[in-house]
Design a protein around this motif. Structure first.
Motif, PDB file in Angstrom:
ATOM      1  N   VAL A 120       0.832  -1.204   0.000  1.00 47.10           N
ATOM      2  CA  VAL A 120       0.000   0.000   0.000  1.00 47.10           C
ATOM      3  C   VAL A 120       0.865   1.252   0.000  1.00 47.10           C
ATOM      4  O   VAL A 120       0.574   2.237  -0.702  1.00 47.10           O
TER       5      VAL A 120
ATOM      6  N   GLN B 239       2.215   1.825  -3.435  1.00 47.21           N
ATOM      7  CA  GLN B 239       1.186   2.362  -4.321  1.00 47.21           C
ATOM      8  C   GLN B 239       0.943   3.835  -4.034  1.00 47.21           C
ATOM      9  O   GLN B 239       0.772   4.633  -4.953  1.00 47.21           O
ATOM     10  N   LEU B 240       0.945   4.188  -2.768  1.00 43.52           N
ATOM     11  CA  LEU B 240       0.760   5.586  -2.389  1.00 43.52           C
ATOM     12  C   LEU B 240       1.888   6.455  -2.927  1.00 43.52           C
ATOM     13  O   LEU B 240       1.656   7.548  -3.452  1.00 43.52           O
TER      14      LEU B 240
ATOM     15  N   ASN C 102       1.961   7.080  -7.160  1.00 49.16           N
ATOM     16  CA  ASN C 102       0.961   7.789  -7.959  1.00 49.16           C
ATOM     17  C   ASN C 102       1.509   9.050  -8.617  1.00 49.16           C
ATOM     18  O   ASN C 102       1.251   9.301  -9.806  1.00 49.16           O
TER      19      ASN C 102
ATOM     20  N   ALA D 116       0.641   1.198  -8.959  1.00 50.32           N
ATOM     21  CA  ALA D 116       0.128   2.567  -9.075  1.00 50.32           C
ATOM     22  C   ALA D 116       0.297   3.086 -10.497  1.00 50.32           C
ATOM     23  O   ALA D 116      -0.619   3.701 -11.062  1.00 50.32           O
TER      24      ALA D 116
ATOM     25  N   SER E 130     -12.655   5.950   0.296  1.00 49.58           N
ATOM     26  CA  SER E 130     -11.561   4.983   0.243  1.00 49.58           C
ATOM     27  C   SER E 130     -11.245   4.445   1.639  1.00 49.58           C
ATOM     28  O   SER E 130     -10.964   3.255   1.813  1.00 49.58           O
TER      29      SER E 130
ATOM     30  N   SER F 271     -11.556   0.519   2.866  1.00 46.21           N
ATOM     31  CA  SER F 271     -10.405  -0.175   3.436  1.00 46.21           C
ATOM     32  C   SER F 271     -10.715  -0.687   4.835  1.00 46.21           C
ATOM     33  O   SER F 271     -10.308  -1.800   5.203  1.00 46.21           O
TER      34      SER F 271
ATOM     35  N   ARG G 229      -5.340  10.226  -7.093  1.00 44.84           N
ATOM     36  CA  ARG G 229      -5.176   8.860  -6.615  1.00 44.84           C
ATOM     37  C   ARG G 229      -4.288   8.802  -5.373  1.00 44.84           C
ATOM     38  O   ARG G 229      -4.467   7.926  -4.516  1.00 44.84           O
ATOM     39  N   THR G 230      -3.336   9.727  -5.255  1.00 42.28           N
ATOM     40  CA  THR G 230      -2.533   9.788  -4.035  1.00 42.28           C
ATOM     41  C   THR G 230      -3.416  10.104  -2.842  1.00 42.28           C
ATOM     42  O   THR G 230      -3.289   9.497  -1.766  1.00 42.28           O
TER      43      THR G 230
ATOM     44  N   THR H 251      -6.757   9.649  -2.538  1.00 46.80           N
ATOM     45  CA  THR H 251      -7.680   8.555  -2.221  1.00 46.80           C
ATOM     46  C   THR H 251      -6.935   7.349  -1.632  1.00 46.80           C
ATOM     47  O   THR H 251      -7.437   6.705  -0.696  1.00 46.80           O
ATOM     48  N   ASP H 252      -5.755   7.065  -2.146  1.00 42.52           N
ATOM     49  CA  ASP H 252      -4.972   5.961  -1.580  1.00 42.52           C
ATOM     50  C   ASP H 252      -4.537   6.262  -0.152  1.00 42.52           C
ATOM     51  O   ASP H 252      -4.433   5.349   0.686  1.00 42.52           O
TER      52      ASP H 252
END
Length: 407
Positions: free
Chosen positions: A42, A45-46, A49, A100, A230, A234, A351-352, A354-355
């Motif tokens: 995670v 992915q963060l 982005n 990402a 989000s 989660s 996306r950053t 929301t992640d």
């Protein structure tokens, strides 16, 4: 060519995700360290982005996906051959970083190539493609474990998926060429939170941080509401298994309840797109948040009742319905408010945010549970859901995809 690469990537990732803490534990990590290694996905992915937004804007969606696929192969090989836990964790982080880039590349493609009138349905299908892979992946893992008895069989399966995906993207028809960009004259993309004076340029390629500053108003308002969605999503993945454990249920029963909730979630992904395209984005986002927020609040007061197990099963299904109704909403809202000509830098920021909401939720649940109880943590998540619903009601731009911008 649009959805199959996504299914391949997510199916391989879904096969590997359940085994990350298991492999870490087999390498000598304790429970806390294994959880930290699992969270590296995670975190990667963060962190990925914003660079992914830069890459898509500079080299395009296709080559970003190819590069992300090749680096993911290196990460998967690193997971198999890692001599120490630190190398394994770094490989997991790199895999999240590439995930990402892959996700943002496909999101940017759909934003610029899909007409506004069926954007939500196409993006709900994209979200459904991710969900299909994550849903099927663990079953593939179970079958591979039964046949080979080795946790690394799932990582080799992921490597095979990546090879097929990269070859498909490289040598298959290029959707960027067969689907030219469409001009979506949407009033949504103009709200940057700033006063506008003078003429508006038709196209200007700007960097990541200038884009973040230019659209700070949207990110601060609608982006925070999206981050709350989000977070609730989660939290559902964390609270439901823990709730089953706290009720004293066995692993099979917990897996069955969570699996049914996930199946309901997956079954509704296309319905969400239909609702958004026919009636507007609010009518998917708001009911989903109200359902999930109320579901967590009701769950929080059922733990010590006589029918606690029955309530657990019922509310897990309610949370599955709410999550299913929200399928594709974050992708669609991001596409709606992104600048039409060069959406990738904005989508990286979106996306950053929301992640980050999704990454913060397990920490919130863990912290509140440690301080108070799991019931209180469930109530806190419910409040976040209802606040997010209020934010959507206030800040989702009002428009109908069936009207012209001047209506």
């Amino acid at each position: 060519m649009v959805y199959l690469p996504t299914i391949l990537f997510s199916m391989g990732e879904g096969a590997v995700i359940p085994l990350i803490p298991v492999i870490a534990a087999n390498m000598g990590a304790d429970v806390a360290a294994a959880a930290l290694v699992a969270s590296a996905l995670v975190i990667g992915q963060l962190c990925g982005n914003l660079p992914a937004g830069w890459a898509v804007a500079r080299i395009g969606e296709r080559f970003t996906m190819v590069i992300a696929g090749v680096i993911s192969m290196i990460a998967v090989v690193g997971m198999v051959l890692a001599p120490v836990i630190a190398v394994f964790a770094a490989s997991v982080f790199l895999l999240g970083f590439c995930a990402a880039a892959f996700g943002l590349a496909r999101h940017a493609f759909m934003t610029t190539r899909v007409p506004l009138e069926f954007r939500a349905r196409s993006l709900s299908l994209l979200g459904g493609s991710f969900r299909l892979g994550i849903f099927v992946g663990p079953f593939v893992t179970a079958a591979l474990l039964q046949v080979f008895g080795d946790e690394h069989a799932a990582t080799w399966f992921f490597l095979g998926c990546l090879v097929v995906m990269v070859l498909l993207v490289l040598f298959g028809p290029d959707p960027e060429k067969t689907n030219p960009p469409v001009v979506n004259h949407s009033p949504l993309a103009e709200d940057s939170g700033e006063a506008v004076s003078g003429s508006i340029p038709t196209f200007e390629r700007v960097g990541i941080f200038r884009t973040m500053w230019r659209f700070r108003g949207v990110l601060r308002r609608l982006g925070l509401a999206a981050a709350s969605l989000s977070a609730v999503r989660s939290a559902r993945q964390v609270v439901l298994p823990l709730w089953g454990v706290s009720l004293g249920l066995d692993a099979q029963t917990i897996a069955l309840v969570v699996g049914v909730s996930g199946a309901i979630d997956f079954a509704l992904f296309y319905a969400s797109g239909q609702v958004m395209d026919r009636f507007g984005r609010l009518w998917a986002a708001m009911p989903a948040m109200v359902l999930m927020g109320t579901g967590f609040l009701v769950l929080s007061v059922t733990h010590d009742g006589e029918a606690a197990v029955l309530w657990f099963g019922m509310l897990a299904a309610v949370l599955g319905v709410g999550n299913g109704l929200s399928s594709g909403i974050l992708l669609t809202l991001g596409a709606d408010v992104a600048p039409a000509q060069d959406p990738a830098p904005f989508l990286g920021s979106w996306r950053t945010l929301t992640d980050a909401g999704g990454a913060a939720a397990p920490l919130i649940v863990s912290g509140v549970t440690a301080i108070a109880s799991l019931s209180v943590a469930s109530a806190v998540v419910g409040v976040i859901g209802l606040l997010g619903a209020t934010g959507f009601i206030r800040w989702i731009p009002r428009f109908s995809p069936r009207r012209s911008p001047g209506d």
